[in-house]
Scaffold this active site. Structure first.
Site, short mmCIF file in Angstrom:
data_model
loop_
_atom_site.label_atom_id
_atom_site.label_comp_id
_atom_site.label_asym_id
_atom_site.label_seq_id
_atom_site.Cartn_x
_atom_site.Cartn_y
_atom_site.Cartn_z
N GLY A 279 96.50 78.43 -58.52
CA GLY A 279 97.84 78.35 -57.95
C GLY A 279 98.40 76.94 -58.12
N GLY A 280 98.28 76.14 -57.07
CA GLY A 280 98.88 74.80 -57.04
C GLY A 280 98.62 73.97 -58.30
N ASN B 5 98.86 81.02 -61.65
CA ASN B 5 99.77 81.81 -60.83
C ASN B 5 100.79 80.84 -60.23
OD1 ASN B 5 101.05 83.36 -58.91
ND2 ASN B 5 99.25 83.60 -57.58
N TRP B 6 101.99 80.86 -60.80
CA TRP B 6 103.01 79.88 -60.35
C TRP B 6 103.63 80.27 -59.02
CZ3 TRP B 6 106.43 78.33 -65.20
CH2 TRP B 6 105.59 77.87 -66.23
N LYS B 7 103.43 81.48 -58.58
CA LYS B 7 104.05 81.99 -57.35
C LYS B 7 105.57 81.79 -57.41
CE LYS B 7 99.71 81.04 -55.12
NZ LYS B 7 98.96 80.89 -53.91
N GLY C 255 95.49 77.73 -51.30
CA GLY C 255 96.52 76.77 -50.93
C GLY C 255 96.14 75.87 -49.77
N GLU D 34 89.42 85.93 -54.49
CA GLU D 34 90.15 84.81 -53.89
C GLU D 34 89.99 84.86 -52.37
OE1 GLU D 34 93.51 83.40 -56.63
OE2 GLU D 34 94.30 85.12 -55.55
N GLU E 230 98.83 87.20 -50.80
CA GLU E 230 100.19 87.01 -50.25
C GLU E 230 100.98 88.31 -50.28
OE1 GLU E 230 101.05 83.68 -52.79
OE2 GLU E 230 99.55 82.52 -51.70
N HIS F 270 97.57 90.36 -54.85
CA HIS F 270 97.34 88.99 -54.37
C HIS F 270 97.42 89.00 -52.84
CE1 HIS F 270 97.97 84.78 -53.50
NE2 HIS F 270 97.40 84.54 -54.68
N SER G 263 92.17 77.09 -54.35
CA SER G 263 92.07 75.63 -54.44
C SER G 263 91.15 75.15 -55.56
CB SER G 263 91.65 75.03 -53.10
OG SER G 263 92.61 75.35 -52.10
P1 PGA Z 1 95.64 77.89 -55.03
O1 PGA Z 1 96.15 79.41 -55.22
O2 PGA Z 1 94.95 77.50 -56.31
O3 PGA Z 1 96.91 77.10 -54.79
O4 PGA Z 1 94.73 77.88 -53.86
C1 PGA Z 1 95.36 80.36 -55.88
C2 PGA Z 1 96.05 81.69 -55.85
O5 PGA Z 1 96.71 82.00 -54.84
O6 PGA Z 1 95.98 82.46 -56.82
#
Ligand code: PGA
Length: 253
Positions: A238-239, A9-11, A177, A171, A101, A99, A217
């Site tokens: 994500g990251g 997930n590149w956001k 993050g 999640e 967010e 998600h 993470s």
């Molecule tokens: P993260 O994000 O790996 O940076 O914690 C995961 C996500 O939000 O899908």
């Protein structure tokens, strides 16, 4: 037997050149390594999806491309929105739904998320339905109740066929993050709960097929421990999905 699924997930990250480079690096790495046992998907910013899809198709790569959100309504006068059918038309295969967010910053409710999920399914997209508790829920020992509520009013009301097509991503919000990961035991406990909820609603044979990803993470150094849990079928990253070396290290974990 569930195939492992690793999704990035590149956001709202990468600019055009970085996105092109990252797609090219992933395709190149895939050609060098053996990813045969793993399904791999990326969710770049939607503006870049079409290019990523063409690049991947030309390279005969097996990486699937999805988008990070879709509208909760059909096509029409909804300025700024992208419909599930448009997303499908450009060759995308999947869409992230709910998600944390989106829930937090865009006030997406379970009702909206169910509408999005149904539209995604009718456009033949795989919904990746995200759920997870806040830190305060975990501290007050409400994490199981919160996740049960998130799923009971949404994916657990789908038809059996639709449930079989859906991917769940657990999640915990406190792990997204933050560099703080759920322990393998915490992840397994929640994944087992989710699988049990699916079994209660649809039967064990459906629950045994649905893939449940862990997100929050996940990095090359903790991926193996998380992914070796019996009910953890993959990761939503994500990251660490923004660097080809890290993402491929998780795929190899
Ligand atoms: P993260 O994000 O790996 O940076 O914690 C995961 C996500 O939000 O899908």
């Amino acid at each position: 037997m569930r195939r492992r699924l690793i999704a990035g997930n590149w956001k709202m990250n990468t600019h055009w050149n970085e996105a092109l480079t990252l797609v090219a690096e992933l395709v190149h790495t895939e050609a060098q390594e053996n990813w045969a046992d793993t399904d791999v998907a990326i969710f770049p910013p939607s503006l870049y999806s079409r290019h990523a899809i063409e690049f991947i198709q030309n390279a005969k790569s097996g990486i699937a491309v999805g988008v990070q959100n879709c509208a909760s309504t059909e096509n029409g006068a909804y300025t700024g929105e992208l419909s599930a059918s448009m997303i499908r038309e450009i060759g995308a295969k999947a869409v992230l739904i709910g998600h944390s967010e989106r829930r937090e910053y865009f006030q997406e409710t379970n009702e909206t998320l169910l509408a999005k999920t149904k539209l995604a399914l009718s456009a033949q997209l795989t919904p990746y339905f995200c759920c997870g508790e806040l830190l305060q829920d975990r501290k007050s020992d409400q994490h199981k109740e919160v996740v049960t509520r998130q799923l009971s009013s949404t994916v657990l009301t789908l038809s059996k066929e639709d449930m079989l097509t859906t991917v769940i991503a657990y999640e915990p919000v406190w792990a997204i993050g933050t560099g703080e990961t759920a322990s393998p035991e915490q992840a397994q406990e929640m994944h087992a709960l989710i699988r049990q909820l699916i079994a209660d609603a649809f039967g064990r044979e459906v629950a045994d097929v649905v893939r449940i990803l862990y997100g929050g993470s996940m990095k090359p150094d903790n991926a193996d421990a998380l992914l070796s849990q019996p009910d953890v079928d993959g990761g939503l990253i994500g990251g660490a999905s923004l660097k080809a070396a890290d993402f491929s290290a998780i795929i190899r974990a």
